[in-house]
Design an enzyme around this catalytic site. Structure first.
Site, PDB file in Angstrom:
ATOM      1  N   ASP A 196      43.217  39.375  34.324  1.00  0.00           N
ATOM      2  CA  ASP A 196      44.182  39.550  33.228  1.00  0.00           C
ATOM      3  C   ASP A 196      45.222  40.552  33.737  1.00  0.00           C
ATOM      4  O   ASP A 196      45.244  40.890  34.902  1.00  0.00           O
ATOM      5  CB  ASP A 196      43.482  40.038  31.947  1.00  0.00           C
ATOM      6  CG  ASP A 196      42.737  41.340  32.148  1.00  0.00           C
ATOM      7  OD1 ASP A 196      42.955  41.997  33.194  1.00  0.00           O
ATOM      8  OD2 ASP A 196      41.935  41.719  31.269  1.00  0.00           O
TER       9      ASP A 196
ATOM     10  N   CYS B  59      44.420  43.887  36.040  1.00  0.00           N
ATOM     11  CA  CYS B  59      43.564  43.796  37.229  1.00  0.00           C
ATOM     12  C   CYS B  59      43.839  44.893  38.257  1.00  0.00           C
ATOM     13  O   CYS B  59      42.917  45.328  38.947  1.00  0.00           O
ATOM     14  CB  CYS B  59      43.604  42.407  37.845  1.00  0.00           C
ATOM     15  SG  CYS B  59      45.075  42.063  38.776  1.00  0.00           S
TER      16      CYS B  59
ATOM     17  N   HIS C 102      47.660  39.759  41.789  1.00  0.00           N
ATOM     18  CA  HIS C 102      46.237  39.861  41.467  1.00  0.00           C
ATOM     19  C   HIS C 102      45.504  40.595  42.586  1.00  0.00           C
ATOM     20  O   HIS C 102      45.795  40.380  43.755  1.00  0.00           O
ATOM     21  CB  HIS C 102      45.631  38.470  41.269  1.00  0.00           C
ATOM     22  CG  HIS C 102      44.175  38.559  40.917  1.00  0.00           C
ATOM     23  ND1 HIS C 102      43.751  38.939  39.671  1.00  0.00           N
ATOM     24  CD2 HIS C 102      43.056  38.397  41.664  1.00  0.00           C
ATOM     25  CE1 HIS C 102      42.425  38.992  39.663  1.00  0.00           C
ATOM     26  NE2 HIS C 102      41.984  38.669  40.860  1.00  0.00           N
TER      27      HIS C 102
END
Length: 275
Positions: A49, A52, A262
């Site tokens: 999400d 991270c 990410h």
């Protein structure tokens, strides 16, 4: 139910599963993972999400914490929300997680609770001597959604506080790290108020941390965040440090990213590396 930090997996096994093709991008990723695998044996995936970067950094920091950082020990640490709100009225517009439109008094109390929780968890975990037990306690903490997200709110507020300190230092002619100029050179964050409105208030909701904010996070925690940026393999940006001129005594945490959006974490240093 989504795990925040999934169990360990062999790095090269993970890489083969994720990057099968023969495109230039896949080849570069495989090379990148091979380089990481010379230092670390396993990878743990981080829930994807918009928190991270916080999740990966904090998990790594707590997993290897052996003492409470100096800034967490200071007496007035938990007074930060009150002190800042007394000077900067605009902080009333701080966006609490899933609690828009709270009154100012409550915001101060709530952030204070988050800061107290951060100090308590960090202290408890750093006092655990047995590495397996430490890991178990960390895993358990990152399965408790209420506590986990409260810790991210604490980190965000610390970033705001650090940004205010850097901005004021620069305005009064003191030396500041280069990333601080970059942070406030953006049209959307030319001062701490804009940084809060246009960036920090959105982190975790509609966006993650941008690169320049990774510098701010490392600086606020007084940690060096070392990131293997796999898509930059074979360039001098393959391993990037946030901040890039850290103090020598700052602890180091290591993350992996394929796209600067990410982050996952490498674990289990290979024996040779540890020596």
């Amino acid at each position: 139910y989504k795990l925040s930090v999934s169990p360990e997996m062999d790095i090269m096994e993970y890489c083969r599963k994720e990057w099968r093709g023969n495109t230039p991008a896949a080849k570069r990723m495989r090379k990148g993972y091979e380089a990481v695998a010379q230092k670390f044996a396993s990878i743990r995936r981080i829930r994807g999400d918009n928190y991270c970067a916080f999740r990966a950094t904090l998990f790594q920091a707590l997993s290897q914490a052996t003492q409470l950082p100096r800034w967490l020990q200071s007496e007035d640490f938990t007074m930060l929300p009150e002190n800042l709100l007394s000077k900067y009225d605009w902080i009333k517009q701080w966006q609490l997680r899933q609690k828009p439109g709270k009154k100012m008094g409550e915001i101060s109390d709530e952030i204070k609770e988050y800061l107290i929780l951060l100090r308590k968890k960090w202290k408890n975990i750093s006092e655990i001597k047995d590495p397996l037990e430490k890991q178990e306690v960390c895993d358990k903490l990152f399965k408790n959604e209420e506590e986990e997200y409260s810790l991210y709110e604490a980190l965000k507020f610390l970033m705001l506080n650090t940004a205010i300190e850097l901005y004021n230092a620069d305005k009064s002619g003191r030396r500041v790290p280069v990333f601080s100029w970059l942070l406030f050179a953006r049209d959307t964050s030319s001062n701490p108020c804009q940084l809060m409105h246009n960036h920090l208030n959105h982190v975790g909701h509609s966006g993650g941390l941008e690169q320049v904010e990774m510098f701010l996070l490392g600086y606020a925690l007084q940690y060096t965040i070392q990131v293997y940026r796999l898509y930059k393999y074979s360039t001098d940006e393959f391993i990037t440090l946030y901040p890039n001129d850290p103090e020598e005594d700052w602890p180091v945490v290591t993350l992996i990213t394929e796209d600067d959006r990410h982050y996952n974490i490498p674990v289990r240093m290979c024996q040779e590396t540890m020596l």
